[in-house]
Design a protein around this motif. Structure first.
Motif, PDB file in Angstrom:
ATOM      1  N   ILE A   3       0.794  -1.362   0.009  1.00  0.00           N
ATOM      2  CA  ILE A   3       0.094   0.083  -0.069  1.00  0.00           C
ATOM      3  C   ILE A   3       0.873   1.251   0.002  1.00  0.00           C
ATOM      4  O   ILE A   3       1.742   1.400   0.885  1.00  0.00           O
ATOM      5  N   VAL A   4       0.651   2.008  -0.998  1.00  0.00           N
ATOM      6  CA  VAL A   4       1.569   3.440  -1.143  1.00  0.00           C
ATOM      7  C   VAL A   4       0.830   4.411  -0.633  1.00  0.00           C
ATOM      8  O   VAL A   4      -0.463   4.659  -0.890  1.00  0.00           O
ATOM      9  N   VAL A   5       1.383   5.213   0.298  1.00  0.00           N
ATOM     10  CA  VAL A   5       0.778   6.336   1.120  1.00  0.00           C
ATOM     11  C   VAL A   5       1.251   7.579   0.512  1.00  0.00           C
ATOM     12  O   VAL A   5       2.547   7.797   0.801  1.00  0.00           O
ATOM     13  N   ILE A   6       0.657   7.944  -0.324  1.00  0.00           N
ATOM     14  CA  ILE A   6       0.845   9.484  -1.123  1.00  0.00           C
ATOM     15  C   ILE A   6       0.700  10.433   0.046  1.00  0.00           C
ATOM     16  O   ILE A   6      -0.473  10.821   0.580  1.00  0.00           O
ATOM     17  N   GLY A   7       1.830  11.340   0.350  1.00  0.00           N
ATOM     18  CA  GLY A   7       1.677  12.118   1.388  1.00  0.00           C
ATOM     19  C   GLY A   7       2.015  11.562   2.895  1.00  0.00           C
ATOM     20  O   GLY A   7       1.287  11.805   3.948  1.00  0.00           O
ATOM     21  N   THR A   9       4.298  11.281   4.800  1.00  0.00           N
ATOM     22  CA  THR A   9       5.019  12.023   5.992  1.00  0.00           C
ATOM     23  C   THR A   9       4.300  13.222   6.685  1.00  0.00           C
ATOM     24  O   THR A   9       4.602  13.725   7.555  1.00  0.00           O
ATOM     25  N   GLY A  10       2.786  13.294   6.306  1.00  0.00           N
ATOM     26  CA  GLY A  10       1.870  14.332   6.832  1.00  0.00           C
ATOM     27  C   GLY A  10       1.531  13.758   8.134  1.00  0.00           C
ATOM     28  O   GLY A  10       1.437  12.585   8.513  1.00  0.00           O
ATOM     29  N   LEU A  11       0.256  14.572   8.866  1.00  0.00           N
ATOM     30  CA  LEU A  11      -0.068  14.127  10.115  1.00  0.00           C
ATOM     31  C   LEU A  11      -0.835  12.782   9.777  1.00  0.00           C
ATOM     32  O   LEU A  11      -0.657  11.821  10.562  1.00  0.00           O
ATOM     33  N   ILE A  12      -1.807  12.920   8.914  1.00  0.00           N
ATOM     34  CA  ILE A  12      -2.586  11.368   8.898  1.00  0.00           C
ATOM     35  C   ILE A  12      -1.399  10.269   8.053  1.00  0.00           C
ATOM     36  O   ILE A  12      -1.450   9.135   8.548  1.00  0.00           O
ATOM     37  N   GLY A  13      -0.893  10.691   6.868  1.00  0.00           N
ATOM     38  CA  GLY A  13      -0.049   9.895   6.284  1.00  0.00           C
ATOM     39  C   GLY A  13       1.093   9.120   7.091  1.00  0.00           C
ATOM     40  O   GLY A  13       0.977   8.011   7.165  1.00  0.00           O
ATOM     41  N   SER A  14       1.630   9.950   8.230  1.00  0.00           N
ATOM     42  CA  SER A  14       2.803   9.339   8.717  1.00  0.00           C
ATOM     43  C   SER A  14       2.252   8.150   9.902  1.00  0.00           C
ATOM     44  O   SER A  14       2.875   6.967   9.905  1.00  0.00           O
ATOM     45  N   ASN A  15       1.224   8.653  10.394  1.00  0.00           N
ATOM     46  CA  ASN A  15       0.357   7.702  11.250  1.00  0.00           C
ATOM     47  C   ASN A  15      -0.145   6.578  10.523  1.00  0.00           C
ATOM     48  O   ASN A  15      -0.249   5.136  11.237  1.00  0.00           O
ATOM     49  N   LEU A  16      -0.659   6.669   9.327  1.00  0.00           N
ATOM     50  CA  LEU A  16      -1.396   5.735   8.573  1.00  0.00           C
ATOM     51  C   LEU A  16      -0.230   4.724   8.194  1.00  0.00           C
ATOM     52  O   LEU A  16      -0.471   3.307   8.293  1.00  0.00           O
ATOM     53  N   ALA A  30       5.163   7.675   0.581  1.00  0.00           N
ATOM     54  CA  ALA A  30       5.760   8.552  -0.733  1.00  0.00           C
ATOM     55  C   ALA A  30       5.426   9.750  -0.291  1.00  0.00           C
ATOM     56  O   ALA A  30       4.069  10.402  -0.256  1.00  0.00           O
ATOM     57  N   SER A  31       6.553  11.067  -0.547  1.00  0.00           N
ATOM     58  CA  SER A  31       6.043  12.415  -0.795  1.00  0.00           C
ATOM     59  C   SER A  31       7.443  13.059  -1.206  1.00  0.00           C
ATOM     60  O   SER A  31       8.476  12.343  -1.293  1.00  0.00           O
ATOM     61  N   ALA A  54      -3.254   2.420  -3.521  1.00  0.00           N
ATOM     62  CA  ALA A  54      -2.544   3.764  -3.143  1.00  0.00           C
ATOM     63  C   ALA A  54      -3.791   4.620  -2.249  1.00  0.00           C
ATOM     64  O   ALA A  54      -4.780   4.782  -2.789  1.00  0.00           O
ATOM     65  N   VAL A  55      -3.159   5.336  -1.440  1.00  0.00           N
ATOM     66  CA  VAL A  55      -3.874   6.296  -0.804  1.00  0.00           C
ATOM     67  C   VAL A  55      -3.140   7.566  -0.609  1.00  0.00           C
ATOM     68  O   VAL A  55      -2.306   7.960  -0.497  1.00  0.00           O
ATOM     69  N   ASP A  56      -4.201   8.548  -1.220  1.00  0.00           N
ATOM     70  CA  ASP A  56      -3.908   9.977  -1.273  1.00  0.00           C
ATOM     71  C   ASP A  56      -4.321  10.864  -0.042  1.00  0.00           C
ATOM     72  O   ASP A  56      -5.499  11.039   0.212  1.00  0.00           O
ATOM     73  N   VAL A  57      -3.344  11.100   0.656  1.00  0.00           N
ATOM     74  CA  VAL A  57      -3.428  11.941   1.890  1.00  0.00           C
ATOM     75  C   VAL A  57      -2.494  13.212   1.865  1.00  0.00           C
ATOM     76  O   VAL A  57      -2.143  13.580   2.781  1.00  0.00           O
ATOM     77  N   THR A  58      -2.277  13.607   0.676  1.00  0.00           N
ATOM     78  CA  THR A  58      -1.391  14.613   0.117  1.00  0.00           C
ATOM     79  C   THR A  58      -2.244  16.001   0.758  1.00  0.00           C
ATOM     80  O   THR A  58      -3.673  16.175   1.046  1.00  0.00           O
ATOM     81  N   ASN A  59      -1.769  17.138   1.134  1.00  0.00           N
ATOM     82  CA  ASN A  59      -2.455  18.318   1.074  1.00  0.00           C
ATOM     83  C   ASN A  59      -1.383  19.512   0.494  1.00  0.00           C
ATOM     84  O   ASN A  59       0.088  19.323   0.206  1.00  0.00           O
ATOM     85  N   SER A  60      -1.993  20.568   0.022  1.00  0.00           N
ATOM     86  CA  SER A  60      -1.395  21.663  -0.738  1.00  0.00           C
ATOM     87  C   SER A  60      -0.605  22.487  -0.064  1.00  0.00           C
ATOM     88  O   SER A  60      -1.135  22.739   0.986  1.00  0.00           O
ATOM     89  N   PRO A  61       0.829  22.770  -0.319  1.00  0.00           N
ATOM     90  CA  PRO A  61       1.490  23.979   0.469  1.00  0.00           C
ATOM     91  C   PRO A  61       0.920  24.885   0.490  1.00  0.00           C
ATOM     92  O   PRO A  61       0.898  25.712   1.289  1.00  0.00           O
ATOM     93  N   SER A  62      -0.055  25.252  -0.747  1.00  0.00           N
ATOM     94  CA  SER A  62      -0.426  26.634  -0.515  1.00  0.00           C
ATOM     95  C   SER A  62      -2.039  26.600  -0.493  1.00  0.00           C
ATOM     96  O   SER A  62      -2.593  25.496  -1.209  1.00  0.00           O
ATOM     97  N   TRP A  63      -2.745  27.264   0.359  1.00  0.00           N
ATOM     98  CA  TRP A  63      -4.350  27.168   0.169  1.00  0.00           C
ATOM     99  C   TRP A  63      -4.830  28.389  -0.421  1.00  0.00           C
ATOM    100  O   TRP A  63      -6.013  28.567  -0.414  1.00  0.00           O
ATOM    101  N   GLU A  64      -3.915  29.111  -1.233  1.00  0.00           N
ATOM    102  CA  GLU A  64      -4.727  30.070  -2.026  1.00  0.00           C
ATOM    103  C   GLU A  64      -5.451  29.685  -3.099  1.00  0.00           C
ATOM    104  O   GLU A  64      -5.034  28.615  -3.583  1.00  0.00           O
TER     105      GLU A  64
END
Ligand SMILES: NC(=O)c1ccc[n+]([C@@H]2O[C@H](COP(=O)([O-])OP(=O)(O)OC[C@H]3O[C@@H](n4cnc5c(N)ncnc54)[C@H](OP(=O)(O)O)[C@@H]3O)[C@@H](O)[C@H]2O)c1
Length: 275
Positions: A3-7, A9-16, A30-31, A54-64
């Motif tokens: 299972i590839v976790v895209i994102g 290293t993030g809050l959800i991703g690292s714990n997932l 993966a990040s 593949a699980v996508d738990v990425t987030n955008s660096p900018s929220w503009e």
């Protein structure tokens, strides 16, 4: 199962990644930090080789408005195309309850675009819509703060612990795709103004919460039930008060999210060194 976790290293991703490995899966984080970039496509073909999910738990660096839309559209198109080429049988994505009711915000327009790309693709998928994480309450408060005053609407909110988002995502990722949307949420509903007051009191933060029907949730006006899930949502068990007592005792509030990510990343890195 790989299972590839895209994102990952993030809050959800690292714990997932941690949870999936505990359950005996081959979970890969993966990040950009590990040379995988879903926006440029770098490293995707390689990391997805042999993956079932593949699980996508990425987030955008900018929220503009423009960058966040570009991020979720480009990233999602790339993921779906590389996953189809690699024969990945399940695309799981983490989205937000009420997205279609929050379109005054560019961030939610981008999340809806992400969902629509998935729904109109040929990839087998499950969209998980979660309510706001407890860990996100501080950001909601800070966003609406002006000096010592925080204007908050009395809209309903049903937040949940990030840990329970992780458990639900792990469960859904290791089951067959539903080709639809699953909602998850916390066990209790609060009024947003009251939730903010409880959070600030627990952290001895002197800022005053003013109840204002035109107050904003992350920059936009929300109707009373915009943030709450359907009655069919799968609900967690962790109560806000229990989480709050622990988090206020253990971590200074300014470092809440960063610390959670850092702890999981350190544990993941030591696991990777050991294996
Ligand atoms: N906050 C909430 O209350 C809430 C509620 C419901 C749903 N959600 C959704 O949950 C998801 C995950 O949130 P989170 O708080 O866990 O995110 P987060 O901690 O901000 O982590 C974001 C992740 O995305 C990765 N990333 C950024 N750019 C990337 C790229 N170009 N290619 C690949 N990976 C990239 C980051 O990698 P690096 O570490 O390498 O930069 C990091 O691993 C989001 O999509 C959000 O919409 C959030």
């Amino acid at each position: 199962m790989k299972i590839v976790v895209i994102g990952g290293t993030g809050l959800i991703g690292s714990n997932l990644v941690k949870k999936l490995r505990e359950q005996g899966n081959e979970a890969v984080a993966a990040s950009p930090r590990s040379g995988v970039n879903s926006v440029t496509g770098e490293g995707l073909a390689n990391v997805l080789k042999g993956a079932s999910v593949a699980v996508d738990v990425t987030n955008s660096p900018s929220w503009e408005d423009a960058p966040v839309l570009k991020f979720f559209e480009t990233s999602t198109r790339n993921l779906l195309a590389y996953e189809a080429a690699a024969g990945v049988g399940h695309h799981v994505v983490l989205s937000v309850v009420g997205t279609e009711r929050l379109l005054e915000s560019g961030y939610f327009r981008a999340k809806l675009a992400q969902e629509n790309l998935i729904k109109t693709s040929k990839n087998p998928y499950t969209i998980i819509r979660a309510t706001q994480f407890f860990e996100f309450v501080k950001q909601i408060v800070d966003y609406s703060a002006e000096g010592n005053k925080v204007r908050m609407p009395p809209a309903l909110i049903q937040p949940m612990a990030a840990d329970e988002v992780v458990s639900a995502t792990a469960r859904i990722a290791t089951n067959p795709p539903v080709n639809g949307t699953v909602e998850i949420g916390g066990p209790e509903q609060f009024r947003l103004d009251e939730l903010a007051r409880r959070f600030l009191a627990a952290h001895s933060d002197p800022r005053e919460v003013i109840t204002d029907p035109h107050g904003r949730y992350y920059g936009i006006e929300v109707s009373e039930r915009a943030l709450v899930p359907d009655t069919t949502a799968q609900l967690g068990e962790t109560r806000f008060e229990s989480w709050l007592a622990l988090s206020a005792a253990q971590i200074p509030s300014a470092h809440l999210k960063r610390s959670a990510v850092a702890a999981a990343t350190m544990e993941q890195e030591s696991h990777e060194r050991a294996s």
